[in-house]
Every structure is written in C-alpha cells, then in structure tokens.
Design an enzyme around this catalytic site. Sequence first.
Site, PDB file in Angstrom:
ATOM      1  N   LYS A 231      24.902  24.144 -38.338  1.00 59.85           N
ATOM      2  CA  LYS A 231      25.106  22.791 -37.303  1.00 59.85           C
ATOM      3  C   LYS A 231      25.449  22.358 -38.857  1.00 59.85           C
ATOM      4  O   LYS A 231      25.592  22.817 -40.040  1.00 59.85           O
ATOM      5  CB  LYS A 231      23.096  22.935 -37.413  1.00 59.85           C
ATOM      6  CG  LYS A 231      22.872  22.406 -38.382  1.00 59.85           C
ATOM      7  CD  LYS A 231      22.426  21.081 -39.180  1.00 59.85           C
ATOM      8  CE  LYS A 231      21.380  21.448 -40.414  1.00 59.85           C
ATOM      9  NZ  LYS A 231      21.409  20.345 -41.699  1.00 59.85           N
TER      10      LYS A 231
ATOM     11  N   ASP B 264      13.776  23.213 -39.124  1.00 56.20           N
ATOM     12  CA  ASP B 264      15.146  23.257 -38.089  1.00 56.20           C
ATOM     13  C   ASP B 264      15.599  24.584 -37.197  1.00 56.20           C
ATOM     14  O   ASP B 264      16.535  24.802 -36.157  1.00 56.20           O
ATOM     15  CB  ASP B 264      16.427  24.627 -39.242  1.00 56.20           C
ATOM     16  CG  ASP B 264      16.740  22.579 -39.944  1.00 56.20           C
ATOM     17  OD1 ASP B 264      16.648  21.168 -39.354  1.00 56.20           O
ATOM     18  OD2 ASP B 264      17.349  22.581 -41.324  1.00 56.20           O
TER      19      ASP B 264
HETATM   20  P1  ATP Z   1      19.061  23.804 -44.857  1.00 53.59           P
HETATM   21  O1  ATP Z   1      20.494  22.686 -44.211  1.00 53.59           O
HETATM   22  O2  ATP Z   1      18.221  23.726 -43.285  1.00 53.59           O
HETATM   23  O3  ATP Z   1      18.075  22.699 -45.928  1.00 53.59           O
HETATM   24  P2  ATP Z   1      20.106  25.621 -46.000  1.00 53.59           P
HETATM   25  O4  ATP Z   1      21.879  25.655 -45.661  1.00 53.59           O
HETATM   26  O5  ATP Z   1      20.736  24.351 -46.904  1.00 53.59           O
HETATM   27  O6  ATP Z   1      19.535  25.080 -45.095  1.00 53.59           O
HETATM   28  P3  ATP Z   1      20.393  27.766 -46.319  1.00 53.59           P
HETATM   29  O7  ATP Z   1      22.054  28.611 -46.139  1.00 53.59           O
HETATM   30  O8  ATP Z   1      19.667  28.286 -44.896  1.00 53.59           O
HETATM   31  O9  ATP Z   1      20.458  26.926 -46.473  1.00 53.59           O
HETATM   32  O10 ATP Z   1      19.516  28.702 -47.677  1.00 53.59           O
HETATM   33  C1  ATP Z   1      18.997  28.733 -48.542  1.00 53.59           C
HETATM   34  C2  ATP Z   1      17.881  29.585 -49.120  1.00 53.59           C
HETATM   35  O11 ATP Z   1      17.384  30.636 -48.823  1.00 53.59           O
HETATM   36  C3  ATP Z   1      18.879  30.472 -50.396  1.00 53.59           C
HETATM   37  O12 ATP Z   1      18.781  29.713 -51.268  1.00 53.59           O
HETATM   38  C4  ATP Z   1      19.204  31.739 -49.676  1.00 53.59           C
HETATM   39  O13 ATP Z   1      18.102  32.276 -51.168  1.00 53.59           O
HETATM   40  C5  ATP Z   1      17.295  31.656 -48.651  1.00 53.59           C
HETATM   41  N1  ATP Z   1      17.554  32.722 -47.670  1.00 53.59           N
HETATM   42  C6  ATP Z   1      17.062  32.864 -46.938  1.00 53.59           C
HETATM   43  N2  ATP Z   1      17.349  33.885 -46.366  1.00 53.59           N
HETATM   44  C7  ATP Z   1      19.112  33.157 -45.618  1.00 53.59           C
HETATM   45  C8  ATP Z   1      20.231  33.746 -44.743  1.00 53.59           C
HETATM   46  N3  ATP Z   1      19.399  34.683 -43.973  1.00 53.59           N
HETATM   47  N4  ATP Z   1      20.923  33.333 -44.911  1.00 53.59           N
HETATM   48  C9  ATP Z   1      21.081  32.768 -46.442  1.00 53.59           C
HETATM   49  N5  ATP Z   1      19.794  31.981 -46.732  1.00 53.59           N
HETATM   50  C10 ATP Z   1      18.503  32.680 -46.735  1.00 53.59           C
END
Ligand code: ATP
Length: 288
Positions: free
Chosen positions: A11, A136
């Site tokens: 997203k 989310d």
């Molecule tokens: P948001 O936009 O919801 O803040 P994000 O895109 O910034 O999320 P994610 O890619 O979800 O962040 O990763 C955040 C943390 O979650 C990472 O540091 C990772 O260690 C952990 N994590 C747990 N499960 C997953 C997954 N399936 N994919 C990616 N990261 C994951």
Amino acid sequence: MESIELAAYAKINLGLDVVRRLENGYHEVKMVMQTIGLHDTLRLEKTKEGIALFVDSSEAPADENNLAYKAAHLLKEHCGVAEGISIHLQKRIPVAAGMAGGSTDAAAVLKGMNRLFSLGLSEEELCGIGVRLGADVPYCIMGGTALAEGIGEKLTVLPDAPDSVVLVAKPPVSVSTKYVYETLRLSEIEKHPDIDGMVRAVREGSLAGIVSRMENVLESVTEKEHSVITGIKHFMEENGAKKALMSGSGPTVFGIYEDRADAEKAAEKLLVRKPCVQAAVTAFQRKE
Ligand code: ATP
C-alpha cells in the site's frame, strides 16, 4: 483444496494526516490508502499439524516473529483448526519501507486460510481478527482505495481511484515508525492535508484532484533525518512525476505518472544515480 497461492499487495498513502495524540500514546490518523501492484507471493499448503514458514529473503524474520506466522497462529487458535499449515513467502515488497509489507502478508494468510480450511468467516470477521496483529491489517484485507481513520483501523471503502502508474523507490535507510510518530510536533503543523477534499476527488474520479491534495505530515520528521528522501522526491518531479510523496512513515517515496514509459525512464535514471535504491514501476491495484 490442499493448497492456495495468493498475492499480497503493498500500500501507499495518497494522503496522511495525524489528527491528535491519544492518551494511550497512539495517534489518531486520517489517511487515504491505495494498494499498488507490487506484491509478495504466498503459497499456503495444508499439513498434518503445526505451522512451518519458509521466507526467501533474509530481511524478514523466518520464525514466529513474522506477521504471516502470527496470523496463522491466531487464526488456528481462533477457529480451532487442528490441521497444520506450511507458508512459503516470496518477498518483493521492500522490508520496513512504509508499504505495510508485514501487514499485507498477515492479511493474505488470514484470507488464504479462510478459504483453504473453509472457515466461512466474512471479510468483517477477518478484519476483527486481523486488527489484533496490526492497525493496517484490516485495510490490507480489504485493499483498493479507502479512507482510514482512528488508529488506521476504521475504514470507509471508496470507489477505485482512477488508474495511475506509480514509481516506488526505497532508499537504503531505516526508519522507526514509533520514532517518527513520537517526534512529530503536532502543534507545529501549520497546514493539515485536505483529506476530505481528497476523498471527494476520489469519489468524483478526479486524478488531478487527488494529486493536488497529496500530502503527508510525517514527511516533516523523516525528511529532516534523511535528506535522500527529499532528493528522490525532487528527482521524480523533475523526471515526469505529477507529484512525489513519502509513503507512511517512510522512507519509500512514490511518484504518480501518467505514462508508464516516463516512469520506466525515470526509474532507470534514478538507479544510475542512486544504485542502492530499490525501485519498481507499478500501478494502482483495484479492489479484488
Ligand atoms: P508499515 O507501513 O505498516 O509501518 P513497513 O512496511 O514499514 O510497515 P514491514 O515491511 O511490515 O514495515 O516491516 C516492519 C518490521 O516487521 C520489519 O523490521 C520486520 O522485521 C518485521 N516483519 C515481520 N513480519 C514481516 C513480513 N512478513 N514481511 C516484512 N517484515 C516483517
């Protein structure tokens, strides 16, 4: 059915406003969310017992800390599923990027297991379970274009935004979502994004109306720490983007393009200038 394959879409936030700080430390937000074609792929297979997880990237955890694993565990408990599941996760969404990579994987596991084990849960019930994993997750279950309020879990479905090409670029810096929200000085924000106006523009099918209101109050914190974000935004706007914005708490930047060839040209040029950036040309993804 013994197995199922699903796409878990990333997203972006077309608009992101923080309305106020809540007593529990969370923040009330008002955001227009949009899924894009960039996605992880998950293959779920029934097994005799337990949960097995295989991840093709070393950046995301391959154990019970992975949100895909947590989602499987939660749904197994909630519905009393005795059989097991194995999850093969192919990551394409950059990790910790502000594109809800973990939440969308969790959402895909909930939707996939619902079908695989014929659990008969409605989308609303899945959202009720998903919110326990992250604010989310309900949005990721629904997908498409939506207004998210509360802590991000109160959703209003909107018509699909007009088709648009998107260039996403994640610079190699890490950003803590918690830090960004804690550092945000709400009293210093002079002008809040016009989210109501953007919702109207979505309902009218006006891409120009959406683009003219693209703003993210979290940029004030993250850009101050990472000037590379400002650099990428300027680069995109000088290279054909109608507008470029940071997604979520960052560091990913996305640019809205009218023409796919222009976005591809910009991506190539960006990768020459900044080889460490993860870039992809994609498009708005409609609700399935
Ligand atoms: P948001 O936009 O919801 O803040 P994000 O895109 O910034 O999320 P994610 O890619 O979800 O962040 O990763 C955040 C943390 O979650 C990472 O540091 C990772 O260690 C952990 N994590 C747990 N499960 C997953 C997954 N399936 N994919 C990616 N990261 C994951």
